[in-house]
Scaffold this motif. Structure first.
Motif, PDB file in Angstrom:
ATOM      1  N   GLY A  18      39.649  36.911  28.231  1.00  0.00           N
ATOM      2  CA  GLY A  18      40.029  38.099  28.885  1.00  0.00           C
ATOM      3  C   GLY A  18      38.807  39.232  28.599  1.00  0.00           C
ATOM      4  N   ALA A  19      38.571  39.144  27.147  1.00  0.00           N
ATOM      5  CA  ALA A  19      37.702  40.026  26.428  1.00  0.00           C
ATOM      6  C   ALA A  19      36.248  39.553  27.020  1.00  0.00           C
ATOM      7  CB  ALA A  19      37.802  40.054  24.845  1.00  0.00           C
ATOM      8  N   VAL A  20      35.904  38.329  26.763  1.00  0.00           N
ATOM      9  CA  VAL A  20      34.488  37.816  27.252  1.00  0.00           C
ATOM     10  C   VAL A  20      34.374  37.896  28.479  1.00  0.00           C
ATOM     11  CG1 VAL A  20      32.927  35.902  27.045  1.00  0.00           C
ATOM     12  CG2 VAL A  20      34.509  36.174  24.933  1.00  0.00           C
ATOM     13  N   LEU A  21      35.164  37.615  29.508  1.00  0.00           N
ATOM     14  CA  LEU A  21      35.008  37.900  30.631  1.00  0.00           C
ATOM     15  C   LEU A  21      34.708  39.289  31.094  1.00  0.00           C
ATOM     16  CD1 LEU A  21      37.334  35.164  32.489  1.00  0.00           C
ATOM     17  CD2 LEU A  21      34.703  35.225  32.584  1.00  0.00           C
ATOM     18  N   GLY A  22      35.642  40.155  30.629  1.00  0.00           N
ATOM     19  CA  GLY A  22      35.616  41.591  30.910  1.00  0.00           C
ATOM     20  C   GLY A  22      34.284  42.211  30.345  1.00  0.00           C
ATOM     21  N   LEU A  23      33.681  41.611  29.276  1.00  0.00           N
ATOM     22  CA  LEU A  23      32.449  42.295  28.878  1.00  0.00           C
ATOM     23  C   LEU A  23      31.338  41.853  29.742  1.00  0.00           C
ATOM     24  CD1 LEU A  23      31.217  43.942  26.396  1.00  0.00           C
ATOM     25  CD2 LEU A  23      30.798  41.556  25.422  1.00  0.00           C
ATOM     26  N   LEU A  24      31.591  40.733  30.131  1.00  0.00           N
ATOM     27  CA  LEU A  24      30.365  40.300  31.335  1.00  0.00           C
ATOM     28  C   LEU A  24      30.462  40.861  32.550  1.00  0.00           C
ATOM     29  CD1 LEU A  24      30.614  36.278  30.643  1.00  0.00           C
ATOM     30  CD2 LEU A  24      28.650  38.029  29.920  1.00  0.00           C
ATOM     31  N   VAL A  25      31.864  41.196  33.145  1.00  0.00           N
ATOM     32  CA  VAL A  25      32.047  41.837  34.399  1.00  0.00           C
ATOM     33  C   VAL A  25      31.403  43.097  34.123  1.00  0.00           C
ATOM     34  CG1 VAL A  25      33.690  42.514  35.902  1.00  0.00           C
ATOM     35  CG2 VAL A  25      33.617  40.041  35.228  1.00  0.00           C
ATOM     36  N   GLY A  26      31.838  43.722  33.231  1.00  0.00           N
ATOM     37  CA  GLY A  26      31.765  45.253  32.912  1.00  0.00           C
ATOM     38  C   GLY A  26      30.223  45.657  33.050  1.00  0.00           C
ATOM     39  N   ALA A  27      29.469  44.628  32.697  1.00  0.00           N
ATOM     40  CA  ALA A  27      27.892  44.757  32.500  1.00  0.00           C
ATOM     41  C   ALA A  27      27.328  44.809  33.915  1.00  0.00           C
ATOM     42  CB  ALA A  27      27.331  43.652  31.601  1.00  0.00           C
ATOM     43  N   TRP A  28      27.927  44.320  34.885  1.00  0.00           N
ATOM     44  CA  TRP A  28      27.520  44.054  36.179  1.00  0.00           C
ATOM     45  C   TRP A  28      28.265  45.072  37.103  1.00  0.00           C
ATOM     46  CZ3 TRP A  28      23.278  41.375  37.155  1.00  0.00           C
ATOM     47  CH2 TRP A  28      23.096  40.381  36.407  1.00  0.00           C
ATOM     48  N   LEU A  29      29.356  45.771  36.860  1.00  0.00           N
ATOM     49  CA  LEU A  29      29.892  46.487  37.861  1.00  0.00           C
ATOM     50  C   LEU A  29      29.264  48.213  37.561  1.00  0.00           C
ATOM     51  CD1 LEU A  29      33.833  45.835  37.139  1.00  0.00           C
ATOM     52  CD2 LEU A  29      32.418  45.575  39.263  1.00  0.00           C
ATOM     53  N   PRO A  30      29.533  48.860  38.464  1.00  0.00           N
ATOM     54  CA  PRO A  30      28.991  50.316  38.236  1.00  0.00           C
ATOM     55  C   PRO A  30      29.621  50.958  37.071  1.00  0.00           C
ATOM     56  CG  PRO A  30      29.379  49.792  40.647  1.00  0.00           C
ATOM     57  CD  PRO A  30      29.897  48.713  39.866  1.00  0.00           C
ATOM     58  N   ARG A  31      29.306  51.907  36.398  1.00  0.00           N
ATOM     59  CA  ARG A  31      29.879  52.657  35.387  1.00  0.00           C
ATOM     60  C   ARG A  31      30.973  53.243  35.591  1.00  0.00           C
ATOM     61  NH1 ARG A  31      28.914  49.615  31.122  1.00  0.00           N
ATOM     62  NH2 ARG A  31      29.564  51.180  29.680  1.00  0.00           N
ATOM     63  N   ARG A  32      31.038  53.764  36.684  1.00  0.00           N
ATOM     64  CA  ARG A  32      32.271  54.594  36.968  1.00  0.00           C
ATOM     65  C   ARG A  32      33.278  53.891  37.712  1.00  0.00           C
ATOM     66  NH1 ARG A  32      32.403  59.486  34.261  1.00  0.00           N
ATOM     67  NH2 ARG A  32      30.159  60.285  33.921  1.00  0.00           N
ATOM     68  N   HIS A  33      33.144  52.695  38.027  1.00  0.00           N
ATOM     69  CA  HIS A  33      34.138  51.593  38.758  1.00  0.00           C
ATOM     70  C   HIS A  33      34.181  50.535  38.052  1.00  0.00           C
ATOM     71  CE1 HIS A  33      32.324  54.392  41.696  1.00  0.00           C
ATOM     72  NE2 HIS A  33      33.248  54.518  42.241  1.00  0.00           N
ATOM     73  N   GLN A  34      35.082  50.462  36.984  1.00  0.00           N
ATOM     74  CA  GLN A  34      35.144  49.185  36.124  1.00  0.00           C
ATOM     75  C   GLN A  34      36.659  48.914  36.103  1.00  0.00           C
ATOM     76  OE1 GLN A  34      33.178  50.302  32.462  1.00  0.00           O
ATOM     77  NE2 GLN A  34      31.441  49.689  33.245  1.00  0.00           N
ATOM     78  N   ARG A  35      37.492  49.218  36.944  1.00  0.00           N
ATOM     79  CA  ARG A  35      38.776  48.838  36.912  1.00  0.00           C
ATOM     80  C   ARG A  35      39.208  47.318  36.985  1.00  0.00           C
ATOM     81  NH1 ARG A  35      42.438  51.827  41.123  1.00  0.00           N
ATOM     82  NH2 ARG A  35      41.515  53.582  40.458  1.00  0.00           N
ATOM     83  N   PRO A  36      38.266  46.699  37.536  1.00  0.00           N
ATOM     84  CA  PRO A  36      38.528  45.017  37.376  1.00  0.00           C
ATOM     85  C   PRO A  36      38.650  44.605  35.881  1.00  0.00           C
ATOM     86  CG  PRO A  36      37.101  45.594  39.169  1.00  0.00           C
ATOM     87  CD  PRO A  36      37.297  47.026  38.555  1.00  0.00           C
ATOM     88  N   VAL A  37      37.846  45.274  35.272  1.00  0.00           N
ATOM     89  CA  VAL A  37      38.064  44.938  33.706  1.00  0.00           C
ATOM     90  C   VAL A  37      39.362  44.975  33.249  1.00  0.00           C
ATOM     91  CG1 VAL A  37      36.817  45.112  31.458  1.00  0.00           C
ATOM     92  CG2 VAL A  37      35.475  45.315  33.536  1.00  0.00           C
ATOM     93  N   ARG A  38      39.947  46.115  33.465  1.00  0.00           N
ATOM     94  CA  ARG A  38      41.253  46.530  32.907  1.00  0.00           C
ATOM     95  C   ARG A  38      42.494  45.458  33.804  1.00  0.00           C
ATOM     96  NH1 ARG A  38      41.484  51.544  34.653  1.00  0.00           N
ATOM     97  NH2 ARG A  38      43.329  51.660  35.765  1.00  0.00           N
ATOM     98  N   LEU A  39      42.246  45.422  34.924  1.00  0.00           N
ATOM     99  CA  LEU A  39      43.114  43.978  35.619  1.00  0.00           C
ATOM    100  C   LEU A  39      42.975  42.927  34.741  1.00  0.00           C
ATOM    101  CD1 LEU A  39      42.584  45.290  39.495  1.00  0.00           C
ATOM    102  CD2 LEU A  39      44.373  46.001  37.654  1.00  0.00           C
ATOM    103  N   LEU A  40      41.646  42.457  34.431  1.00  0.00           N
ATOM    104  CA  LEU A  40      41.578  41.255  33.889  1.00  0.00           C
ATOM    105  C   LEU A  40      42.302  41.062  32.504  1.00  0.00           C
ATOM    106  CD1 LEU A  40      37.790  40.387  34.202  1.00  0.00           C
ATOM    107  CD2 LEU A  40      39.831  38.645  34.431  1.00  0.00           C
TER     108      LEU A  40
END
Length: 473
Positions: A18-40
């Motif tokens: 969850g942490a590794v995927l969240g780091l990768l997903v967060g790098a590609w998402l807009p900085r103000r729209h990163q809710r999917p990382v929290r859901l992960l």
């Protein structure tokens, strides 16, 4: 035959993925729209809880050589930490939503939770130290996550204190290895029986410095008030709650499995640390007007009560279930208190809560349940946890410590009531904006945590027997 089945570590692997995927997903998402990382992160916790439930039905085992034990204590710690992480994600939702570093918050939280679980299951000194680092470094980053106000100063104090504790712990690990000729707990116990007792004693004290730092226990508690008061409430909630779960469970396993009482009189040492922590924490809390500093010293005193169970490890059948149940009750109750603080970000002092019951009755109810829960008022979970731990102290030959704990518990009522009383007094209309709450998610997390504290206390008779078991190492 060595068991190296990764399936035994699904809860830990879920947090890591969850942490590794969240780091990768967060790098590609807009900085103000990163809710999917929290859901992960939330999904990883749910997967971990399911896997923990399955693991709890299997026989206890030591995996990956003799380095990691999967038994009652590890599974209980997994469940407590994962539920606490879910609650932390929930109470922080309104604070981090839309923040440019939202993904960093979720990733650091998961990594810190992973290190906390590894502390509890470590059956080898080297893994214990590695877990200490994993439970510490992400928390340093989390303390500085907001980059505002006094967060930078708080982070530096936290880091420097942790660096000293880490050096001491590593030195202690080397000394225990020199005295016992092994790092695995079972082999270390046998080696310490014939090794130099003085070296073993110094090494154990140094290792306990690191664990005391993670647990916020005296004398490694000096960072707690400044870090707690200098960070946002959701961050302070995480730092003062989650790491100590693994630190105390890890200390219990280390002392009970690896360190013979005949070599080092660690029960008396832990009893003294317990007495100092509960007494100094309560005395300091009496004079606080800042709500976050009050909770900071409260957490120091709570560690004192929890250390009672560690001091009688192996001496009483009530010690382990009492510790684990108390940790569960403390986790949800302390997070609930911080959730109320997070829901009222403008209310920084006790007087700012004046009139809360009239303006925000739901939050006032959650505050009362959580603060009286920290005192140990029935039917909350902390009450049953304290009762079990105090009983263990008497069974283990430390009746004087149980008496001191009761005196401290009665004394603690004073400073918790200093917070509760203004909430039921009339409010100043000119300061009504102070009680303007944050979003619905933070408020609902406070109510949920308070409800969990009550439900766990009511169900304690069924939960405590499940937490009984022997430790592997």
């Amino acid at each position: 035959m060595t068991n190296e089945n990764p399936a035994a570590l699904i809860p830990e692997l879920a947090l890591l993925c969850g942490a590794v995927l969240g780091l990768l997903v967060g790098a590609w998402l807009p900085r103000r729209h990163q809710r999917p990382v929290r859901l992960l992160a939330a999904a990883a916790c749910v997967v971990g809880l399911v896997a923990t439930g399955v693991a709890a039905t299997a026989p206890p085992q030591v995996v990956f050589g003799s380095s990691y034990a999967v038994d009652t204590a590890t599974n209980a710690t997994r469940a407590i930490v994962l539920v606490a992480t879910l609650l932390a994600l929930w109470l922080a939702a309104d604070t981090v939503d839309g923040h440019p570093r939202e993904s960093e918050f979720s990733v650091l939280l998961q990594l810190g939770a992973l290190g906390t679980i590894l502390l509890a299951g470590a059956a080898d000194l080297l893994l214990l130290f590695a877990a200490f680092l994993l439970a510490s470094v992400p928390m340093y980053g989390l303390a500085g996550w907001a980059k505002a106000g006094r967060a930078t100063e708080a982070t530096m104090k936290y880091y420097l204190s942790g660096a000293f504790a880490g050096v001491a712990m590593l030195t202690g690990t080397a000394l225990l290895y020199a005295a016992g000729g092994a790092t695995g707990y079972a082999a270390l116990r046998a080696g310490l029986g014939t090794g130099p007792a003085t070296v073993a004693a110094v090494g154990l004290v140094a290792v306990l410095v690191g664990l005391a730092f993670k647990a916020s226990a005296v004398p490694a508690h000096f960072w707690v008030p400044d870090v707690t008061d200098g960070t946002p409430a959701p961050v302070a909630a995480v730092i003062t709650t989650i790491p100590k779960i693994g630190a105390l469970a890890g200390a219990y396993r280390l002392l009970d499995v690896a360190i013979p009482e005949q070599v080092v009189d660690w029960p008396l040492l832990l009893a003294v640390l317990s007495a100092l922590s509960m007494t100094l924490g309560n005395l300091a809390a009496f004079f606080q007007s800042s709500v976050q500093r009050l909770l900071a010293y409260s957490t120091v005193s709570q560690v004192g009560y929890l250390l009672i169970a560690v001091s009688v490890a192996g001496r009483s059948a009530e010690a382990l279930p009492g510790l684990l149940f108390y940790l569960a009750g403390y986790a949800v109750t302390n997070l609930g208190a911080f959730a109320v603080v997070a829901a009222l970000p403008a209310a920084r002092t006790l007087d700012d809560y004046r009139g809360l019951a009239r303006r925000r009755p739901g939050l006032a109810a959650a505050l009362v349940v959580c603060l009286l829960g920290l005192v140990g008022t029935p039917p909350t979970a902390v009450f049953l946890g304290k009762l079990t731990v105090f009983t263990a102290a008497i069974d283990g030959g430390f009746a004087w410590l149980a008496v001191l704990a009761v005196v401290n518990t009665v004394a603690s009522v004073f400073y918790y009531l200093r917070w509760i009383a203004p909430a039921f007094r009339g409010s100043d209309p000119e300061r009504a904006d102070v009680l303007s709450p944050a979003g619905i998610r933070t408020r609902s997390s406070a109510l949920t945590a308070a409800a969990l504290s009550l439900l766990l206390g009511i169900a304690g008779g069924a939960v405590l027997p499940v937490l009984t078991g022997s430790l592997l190492g």
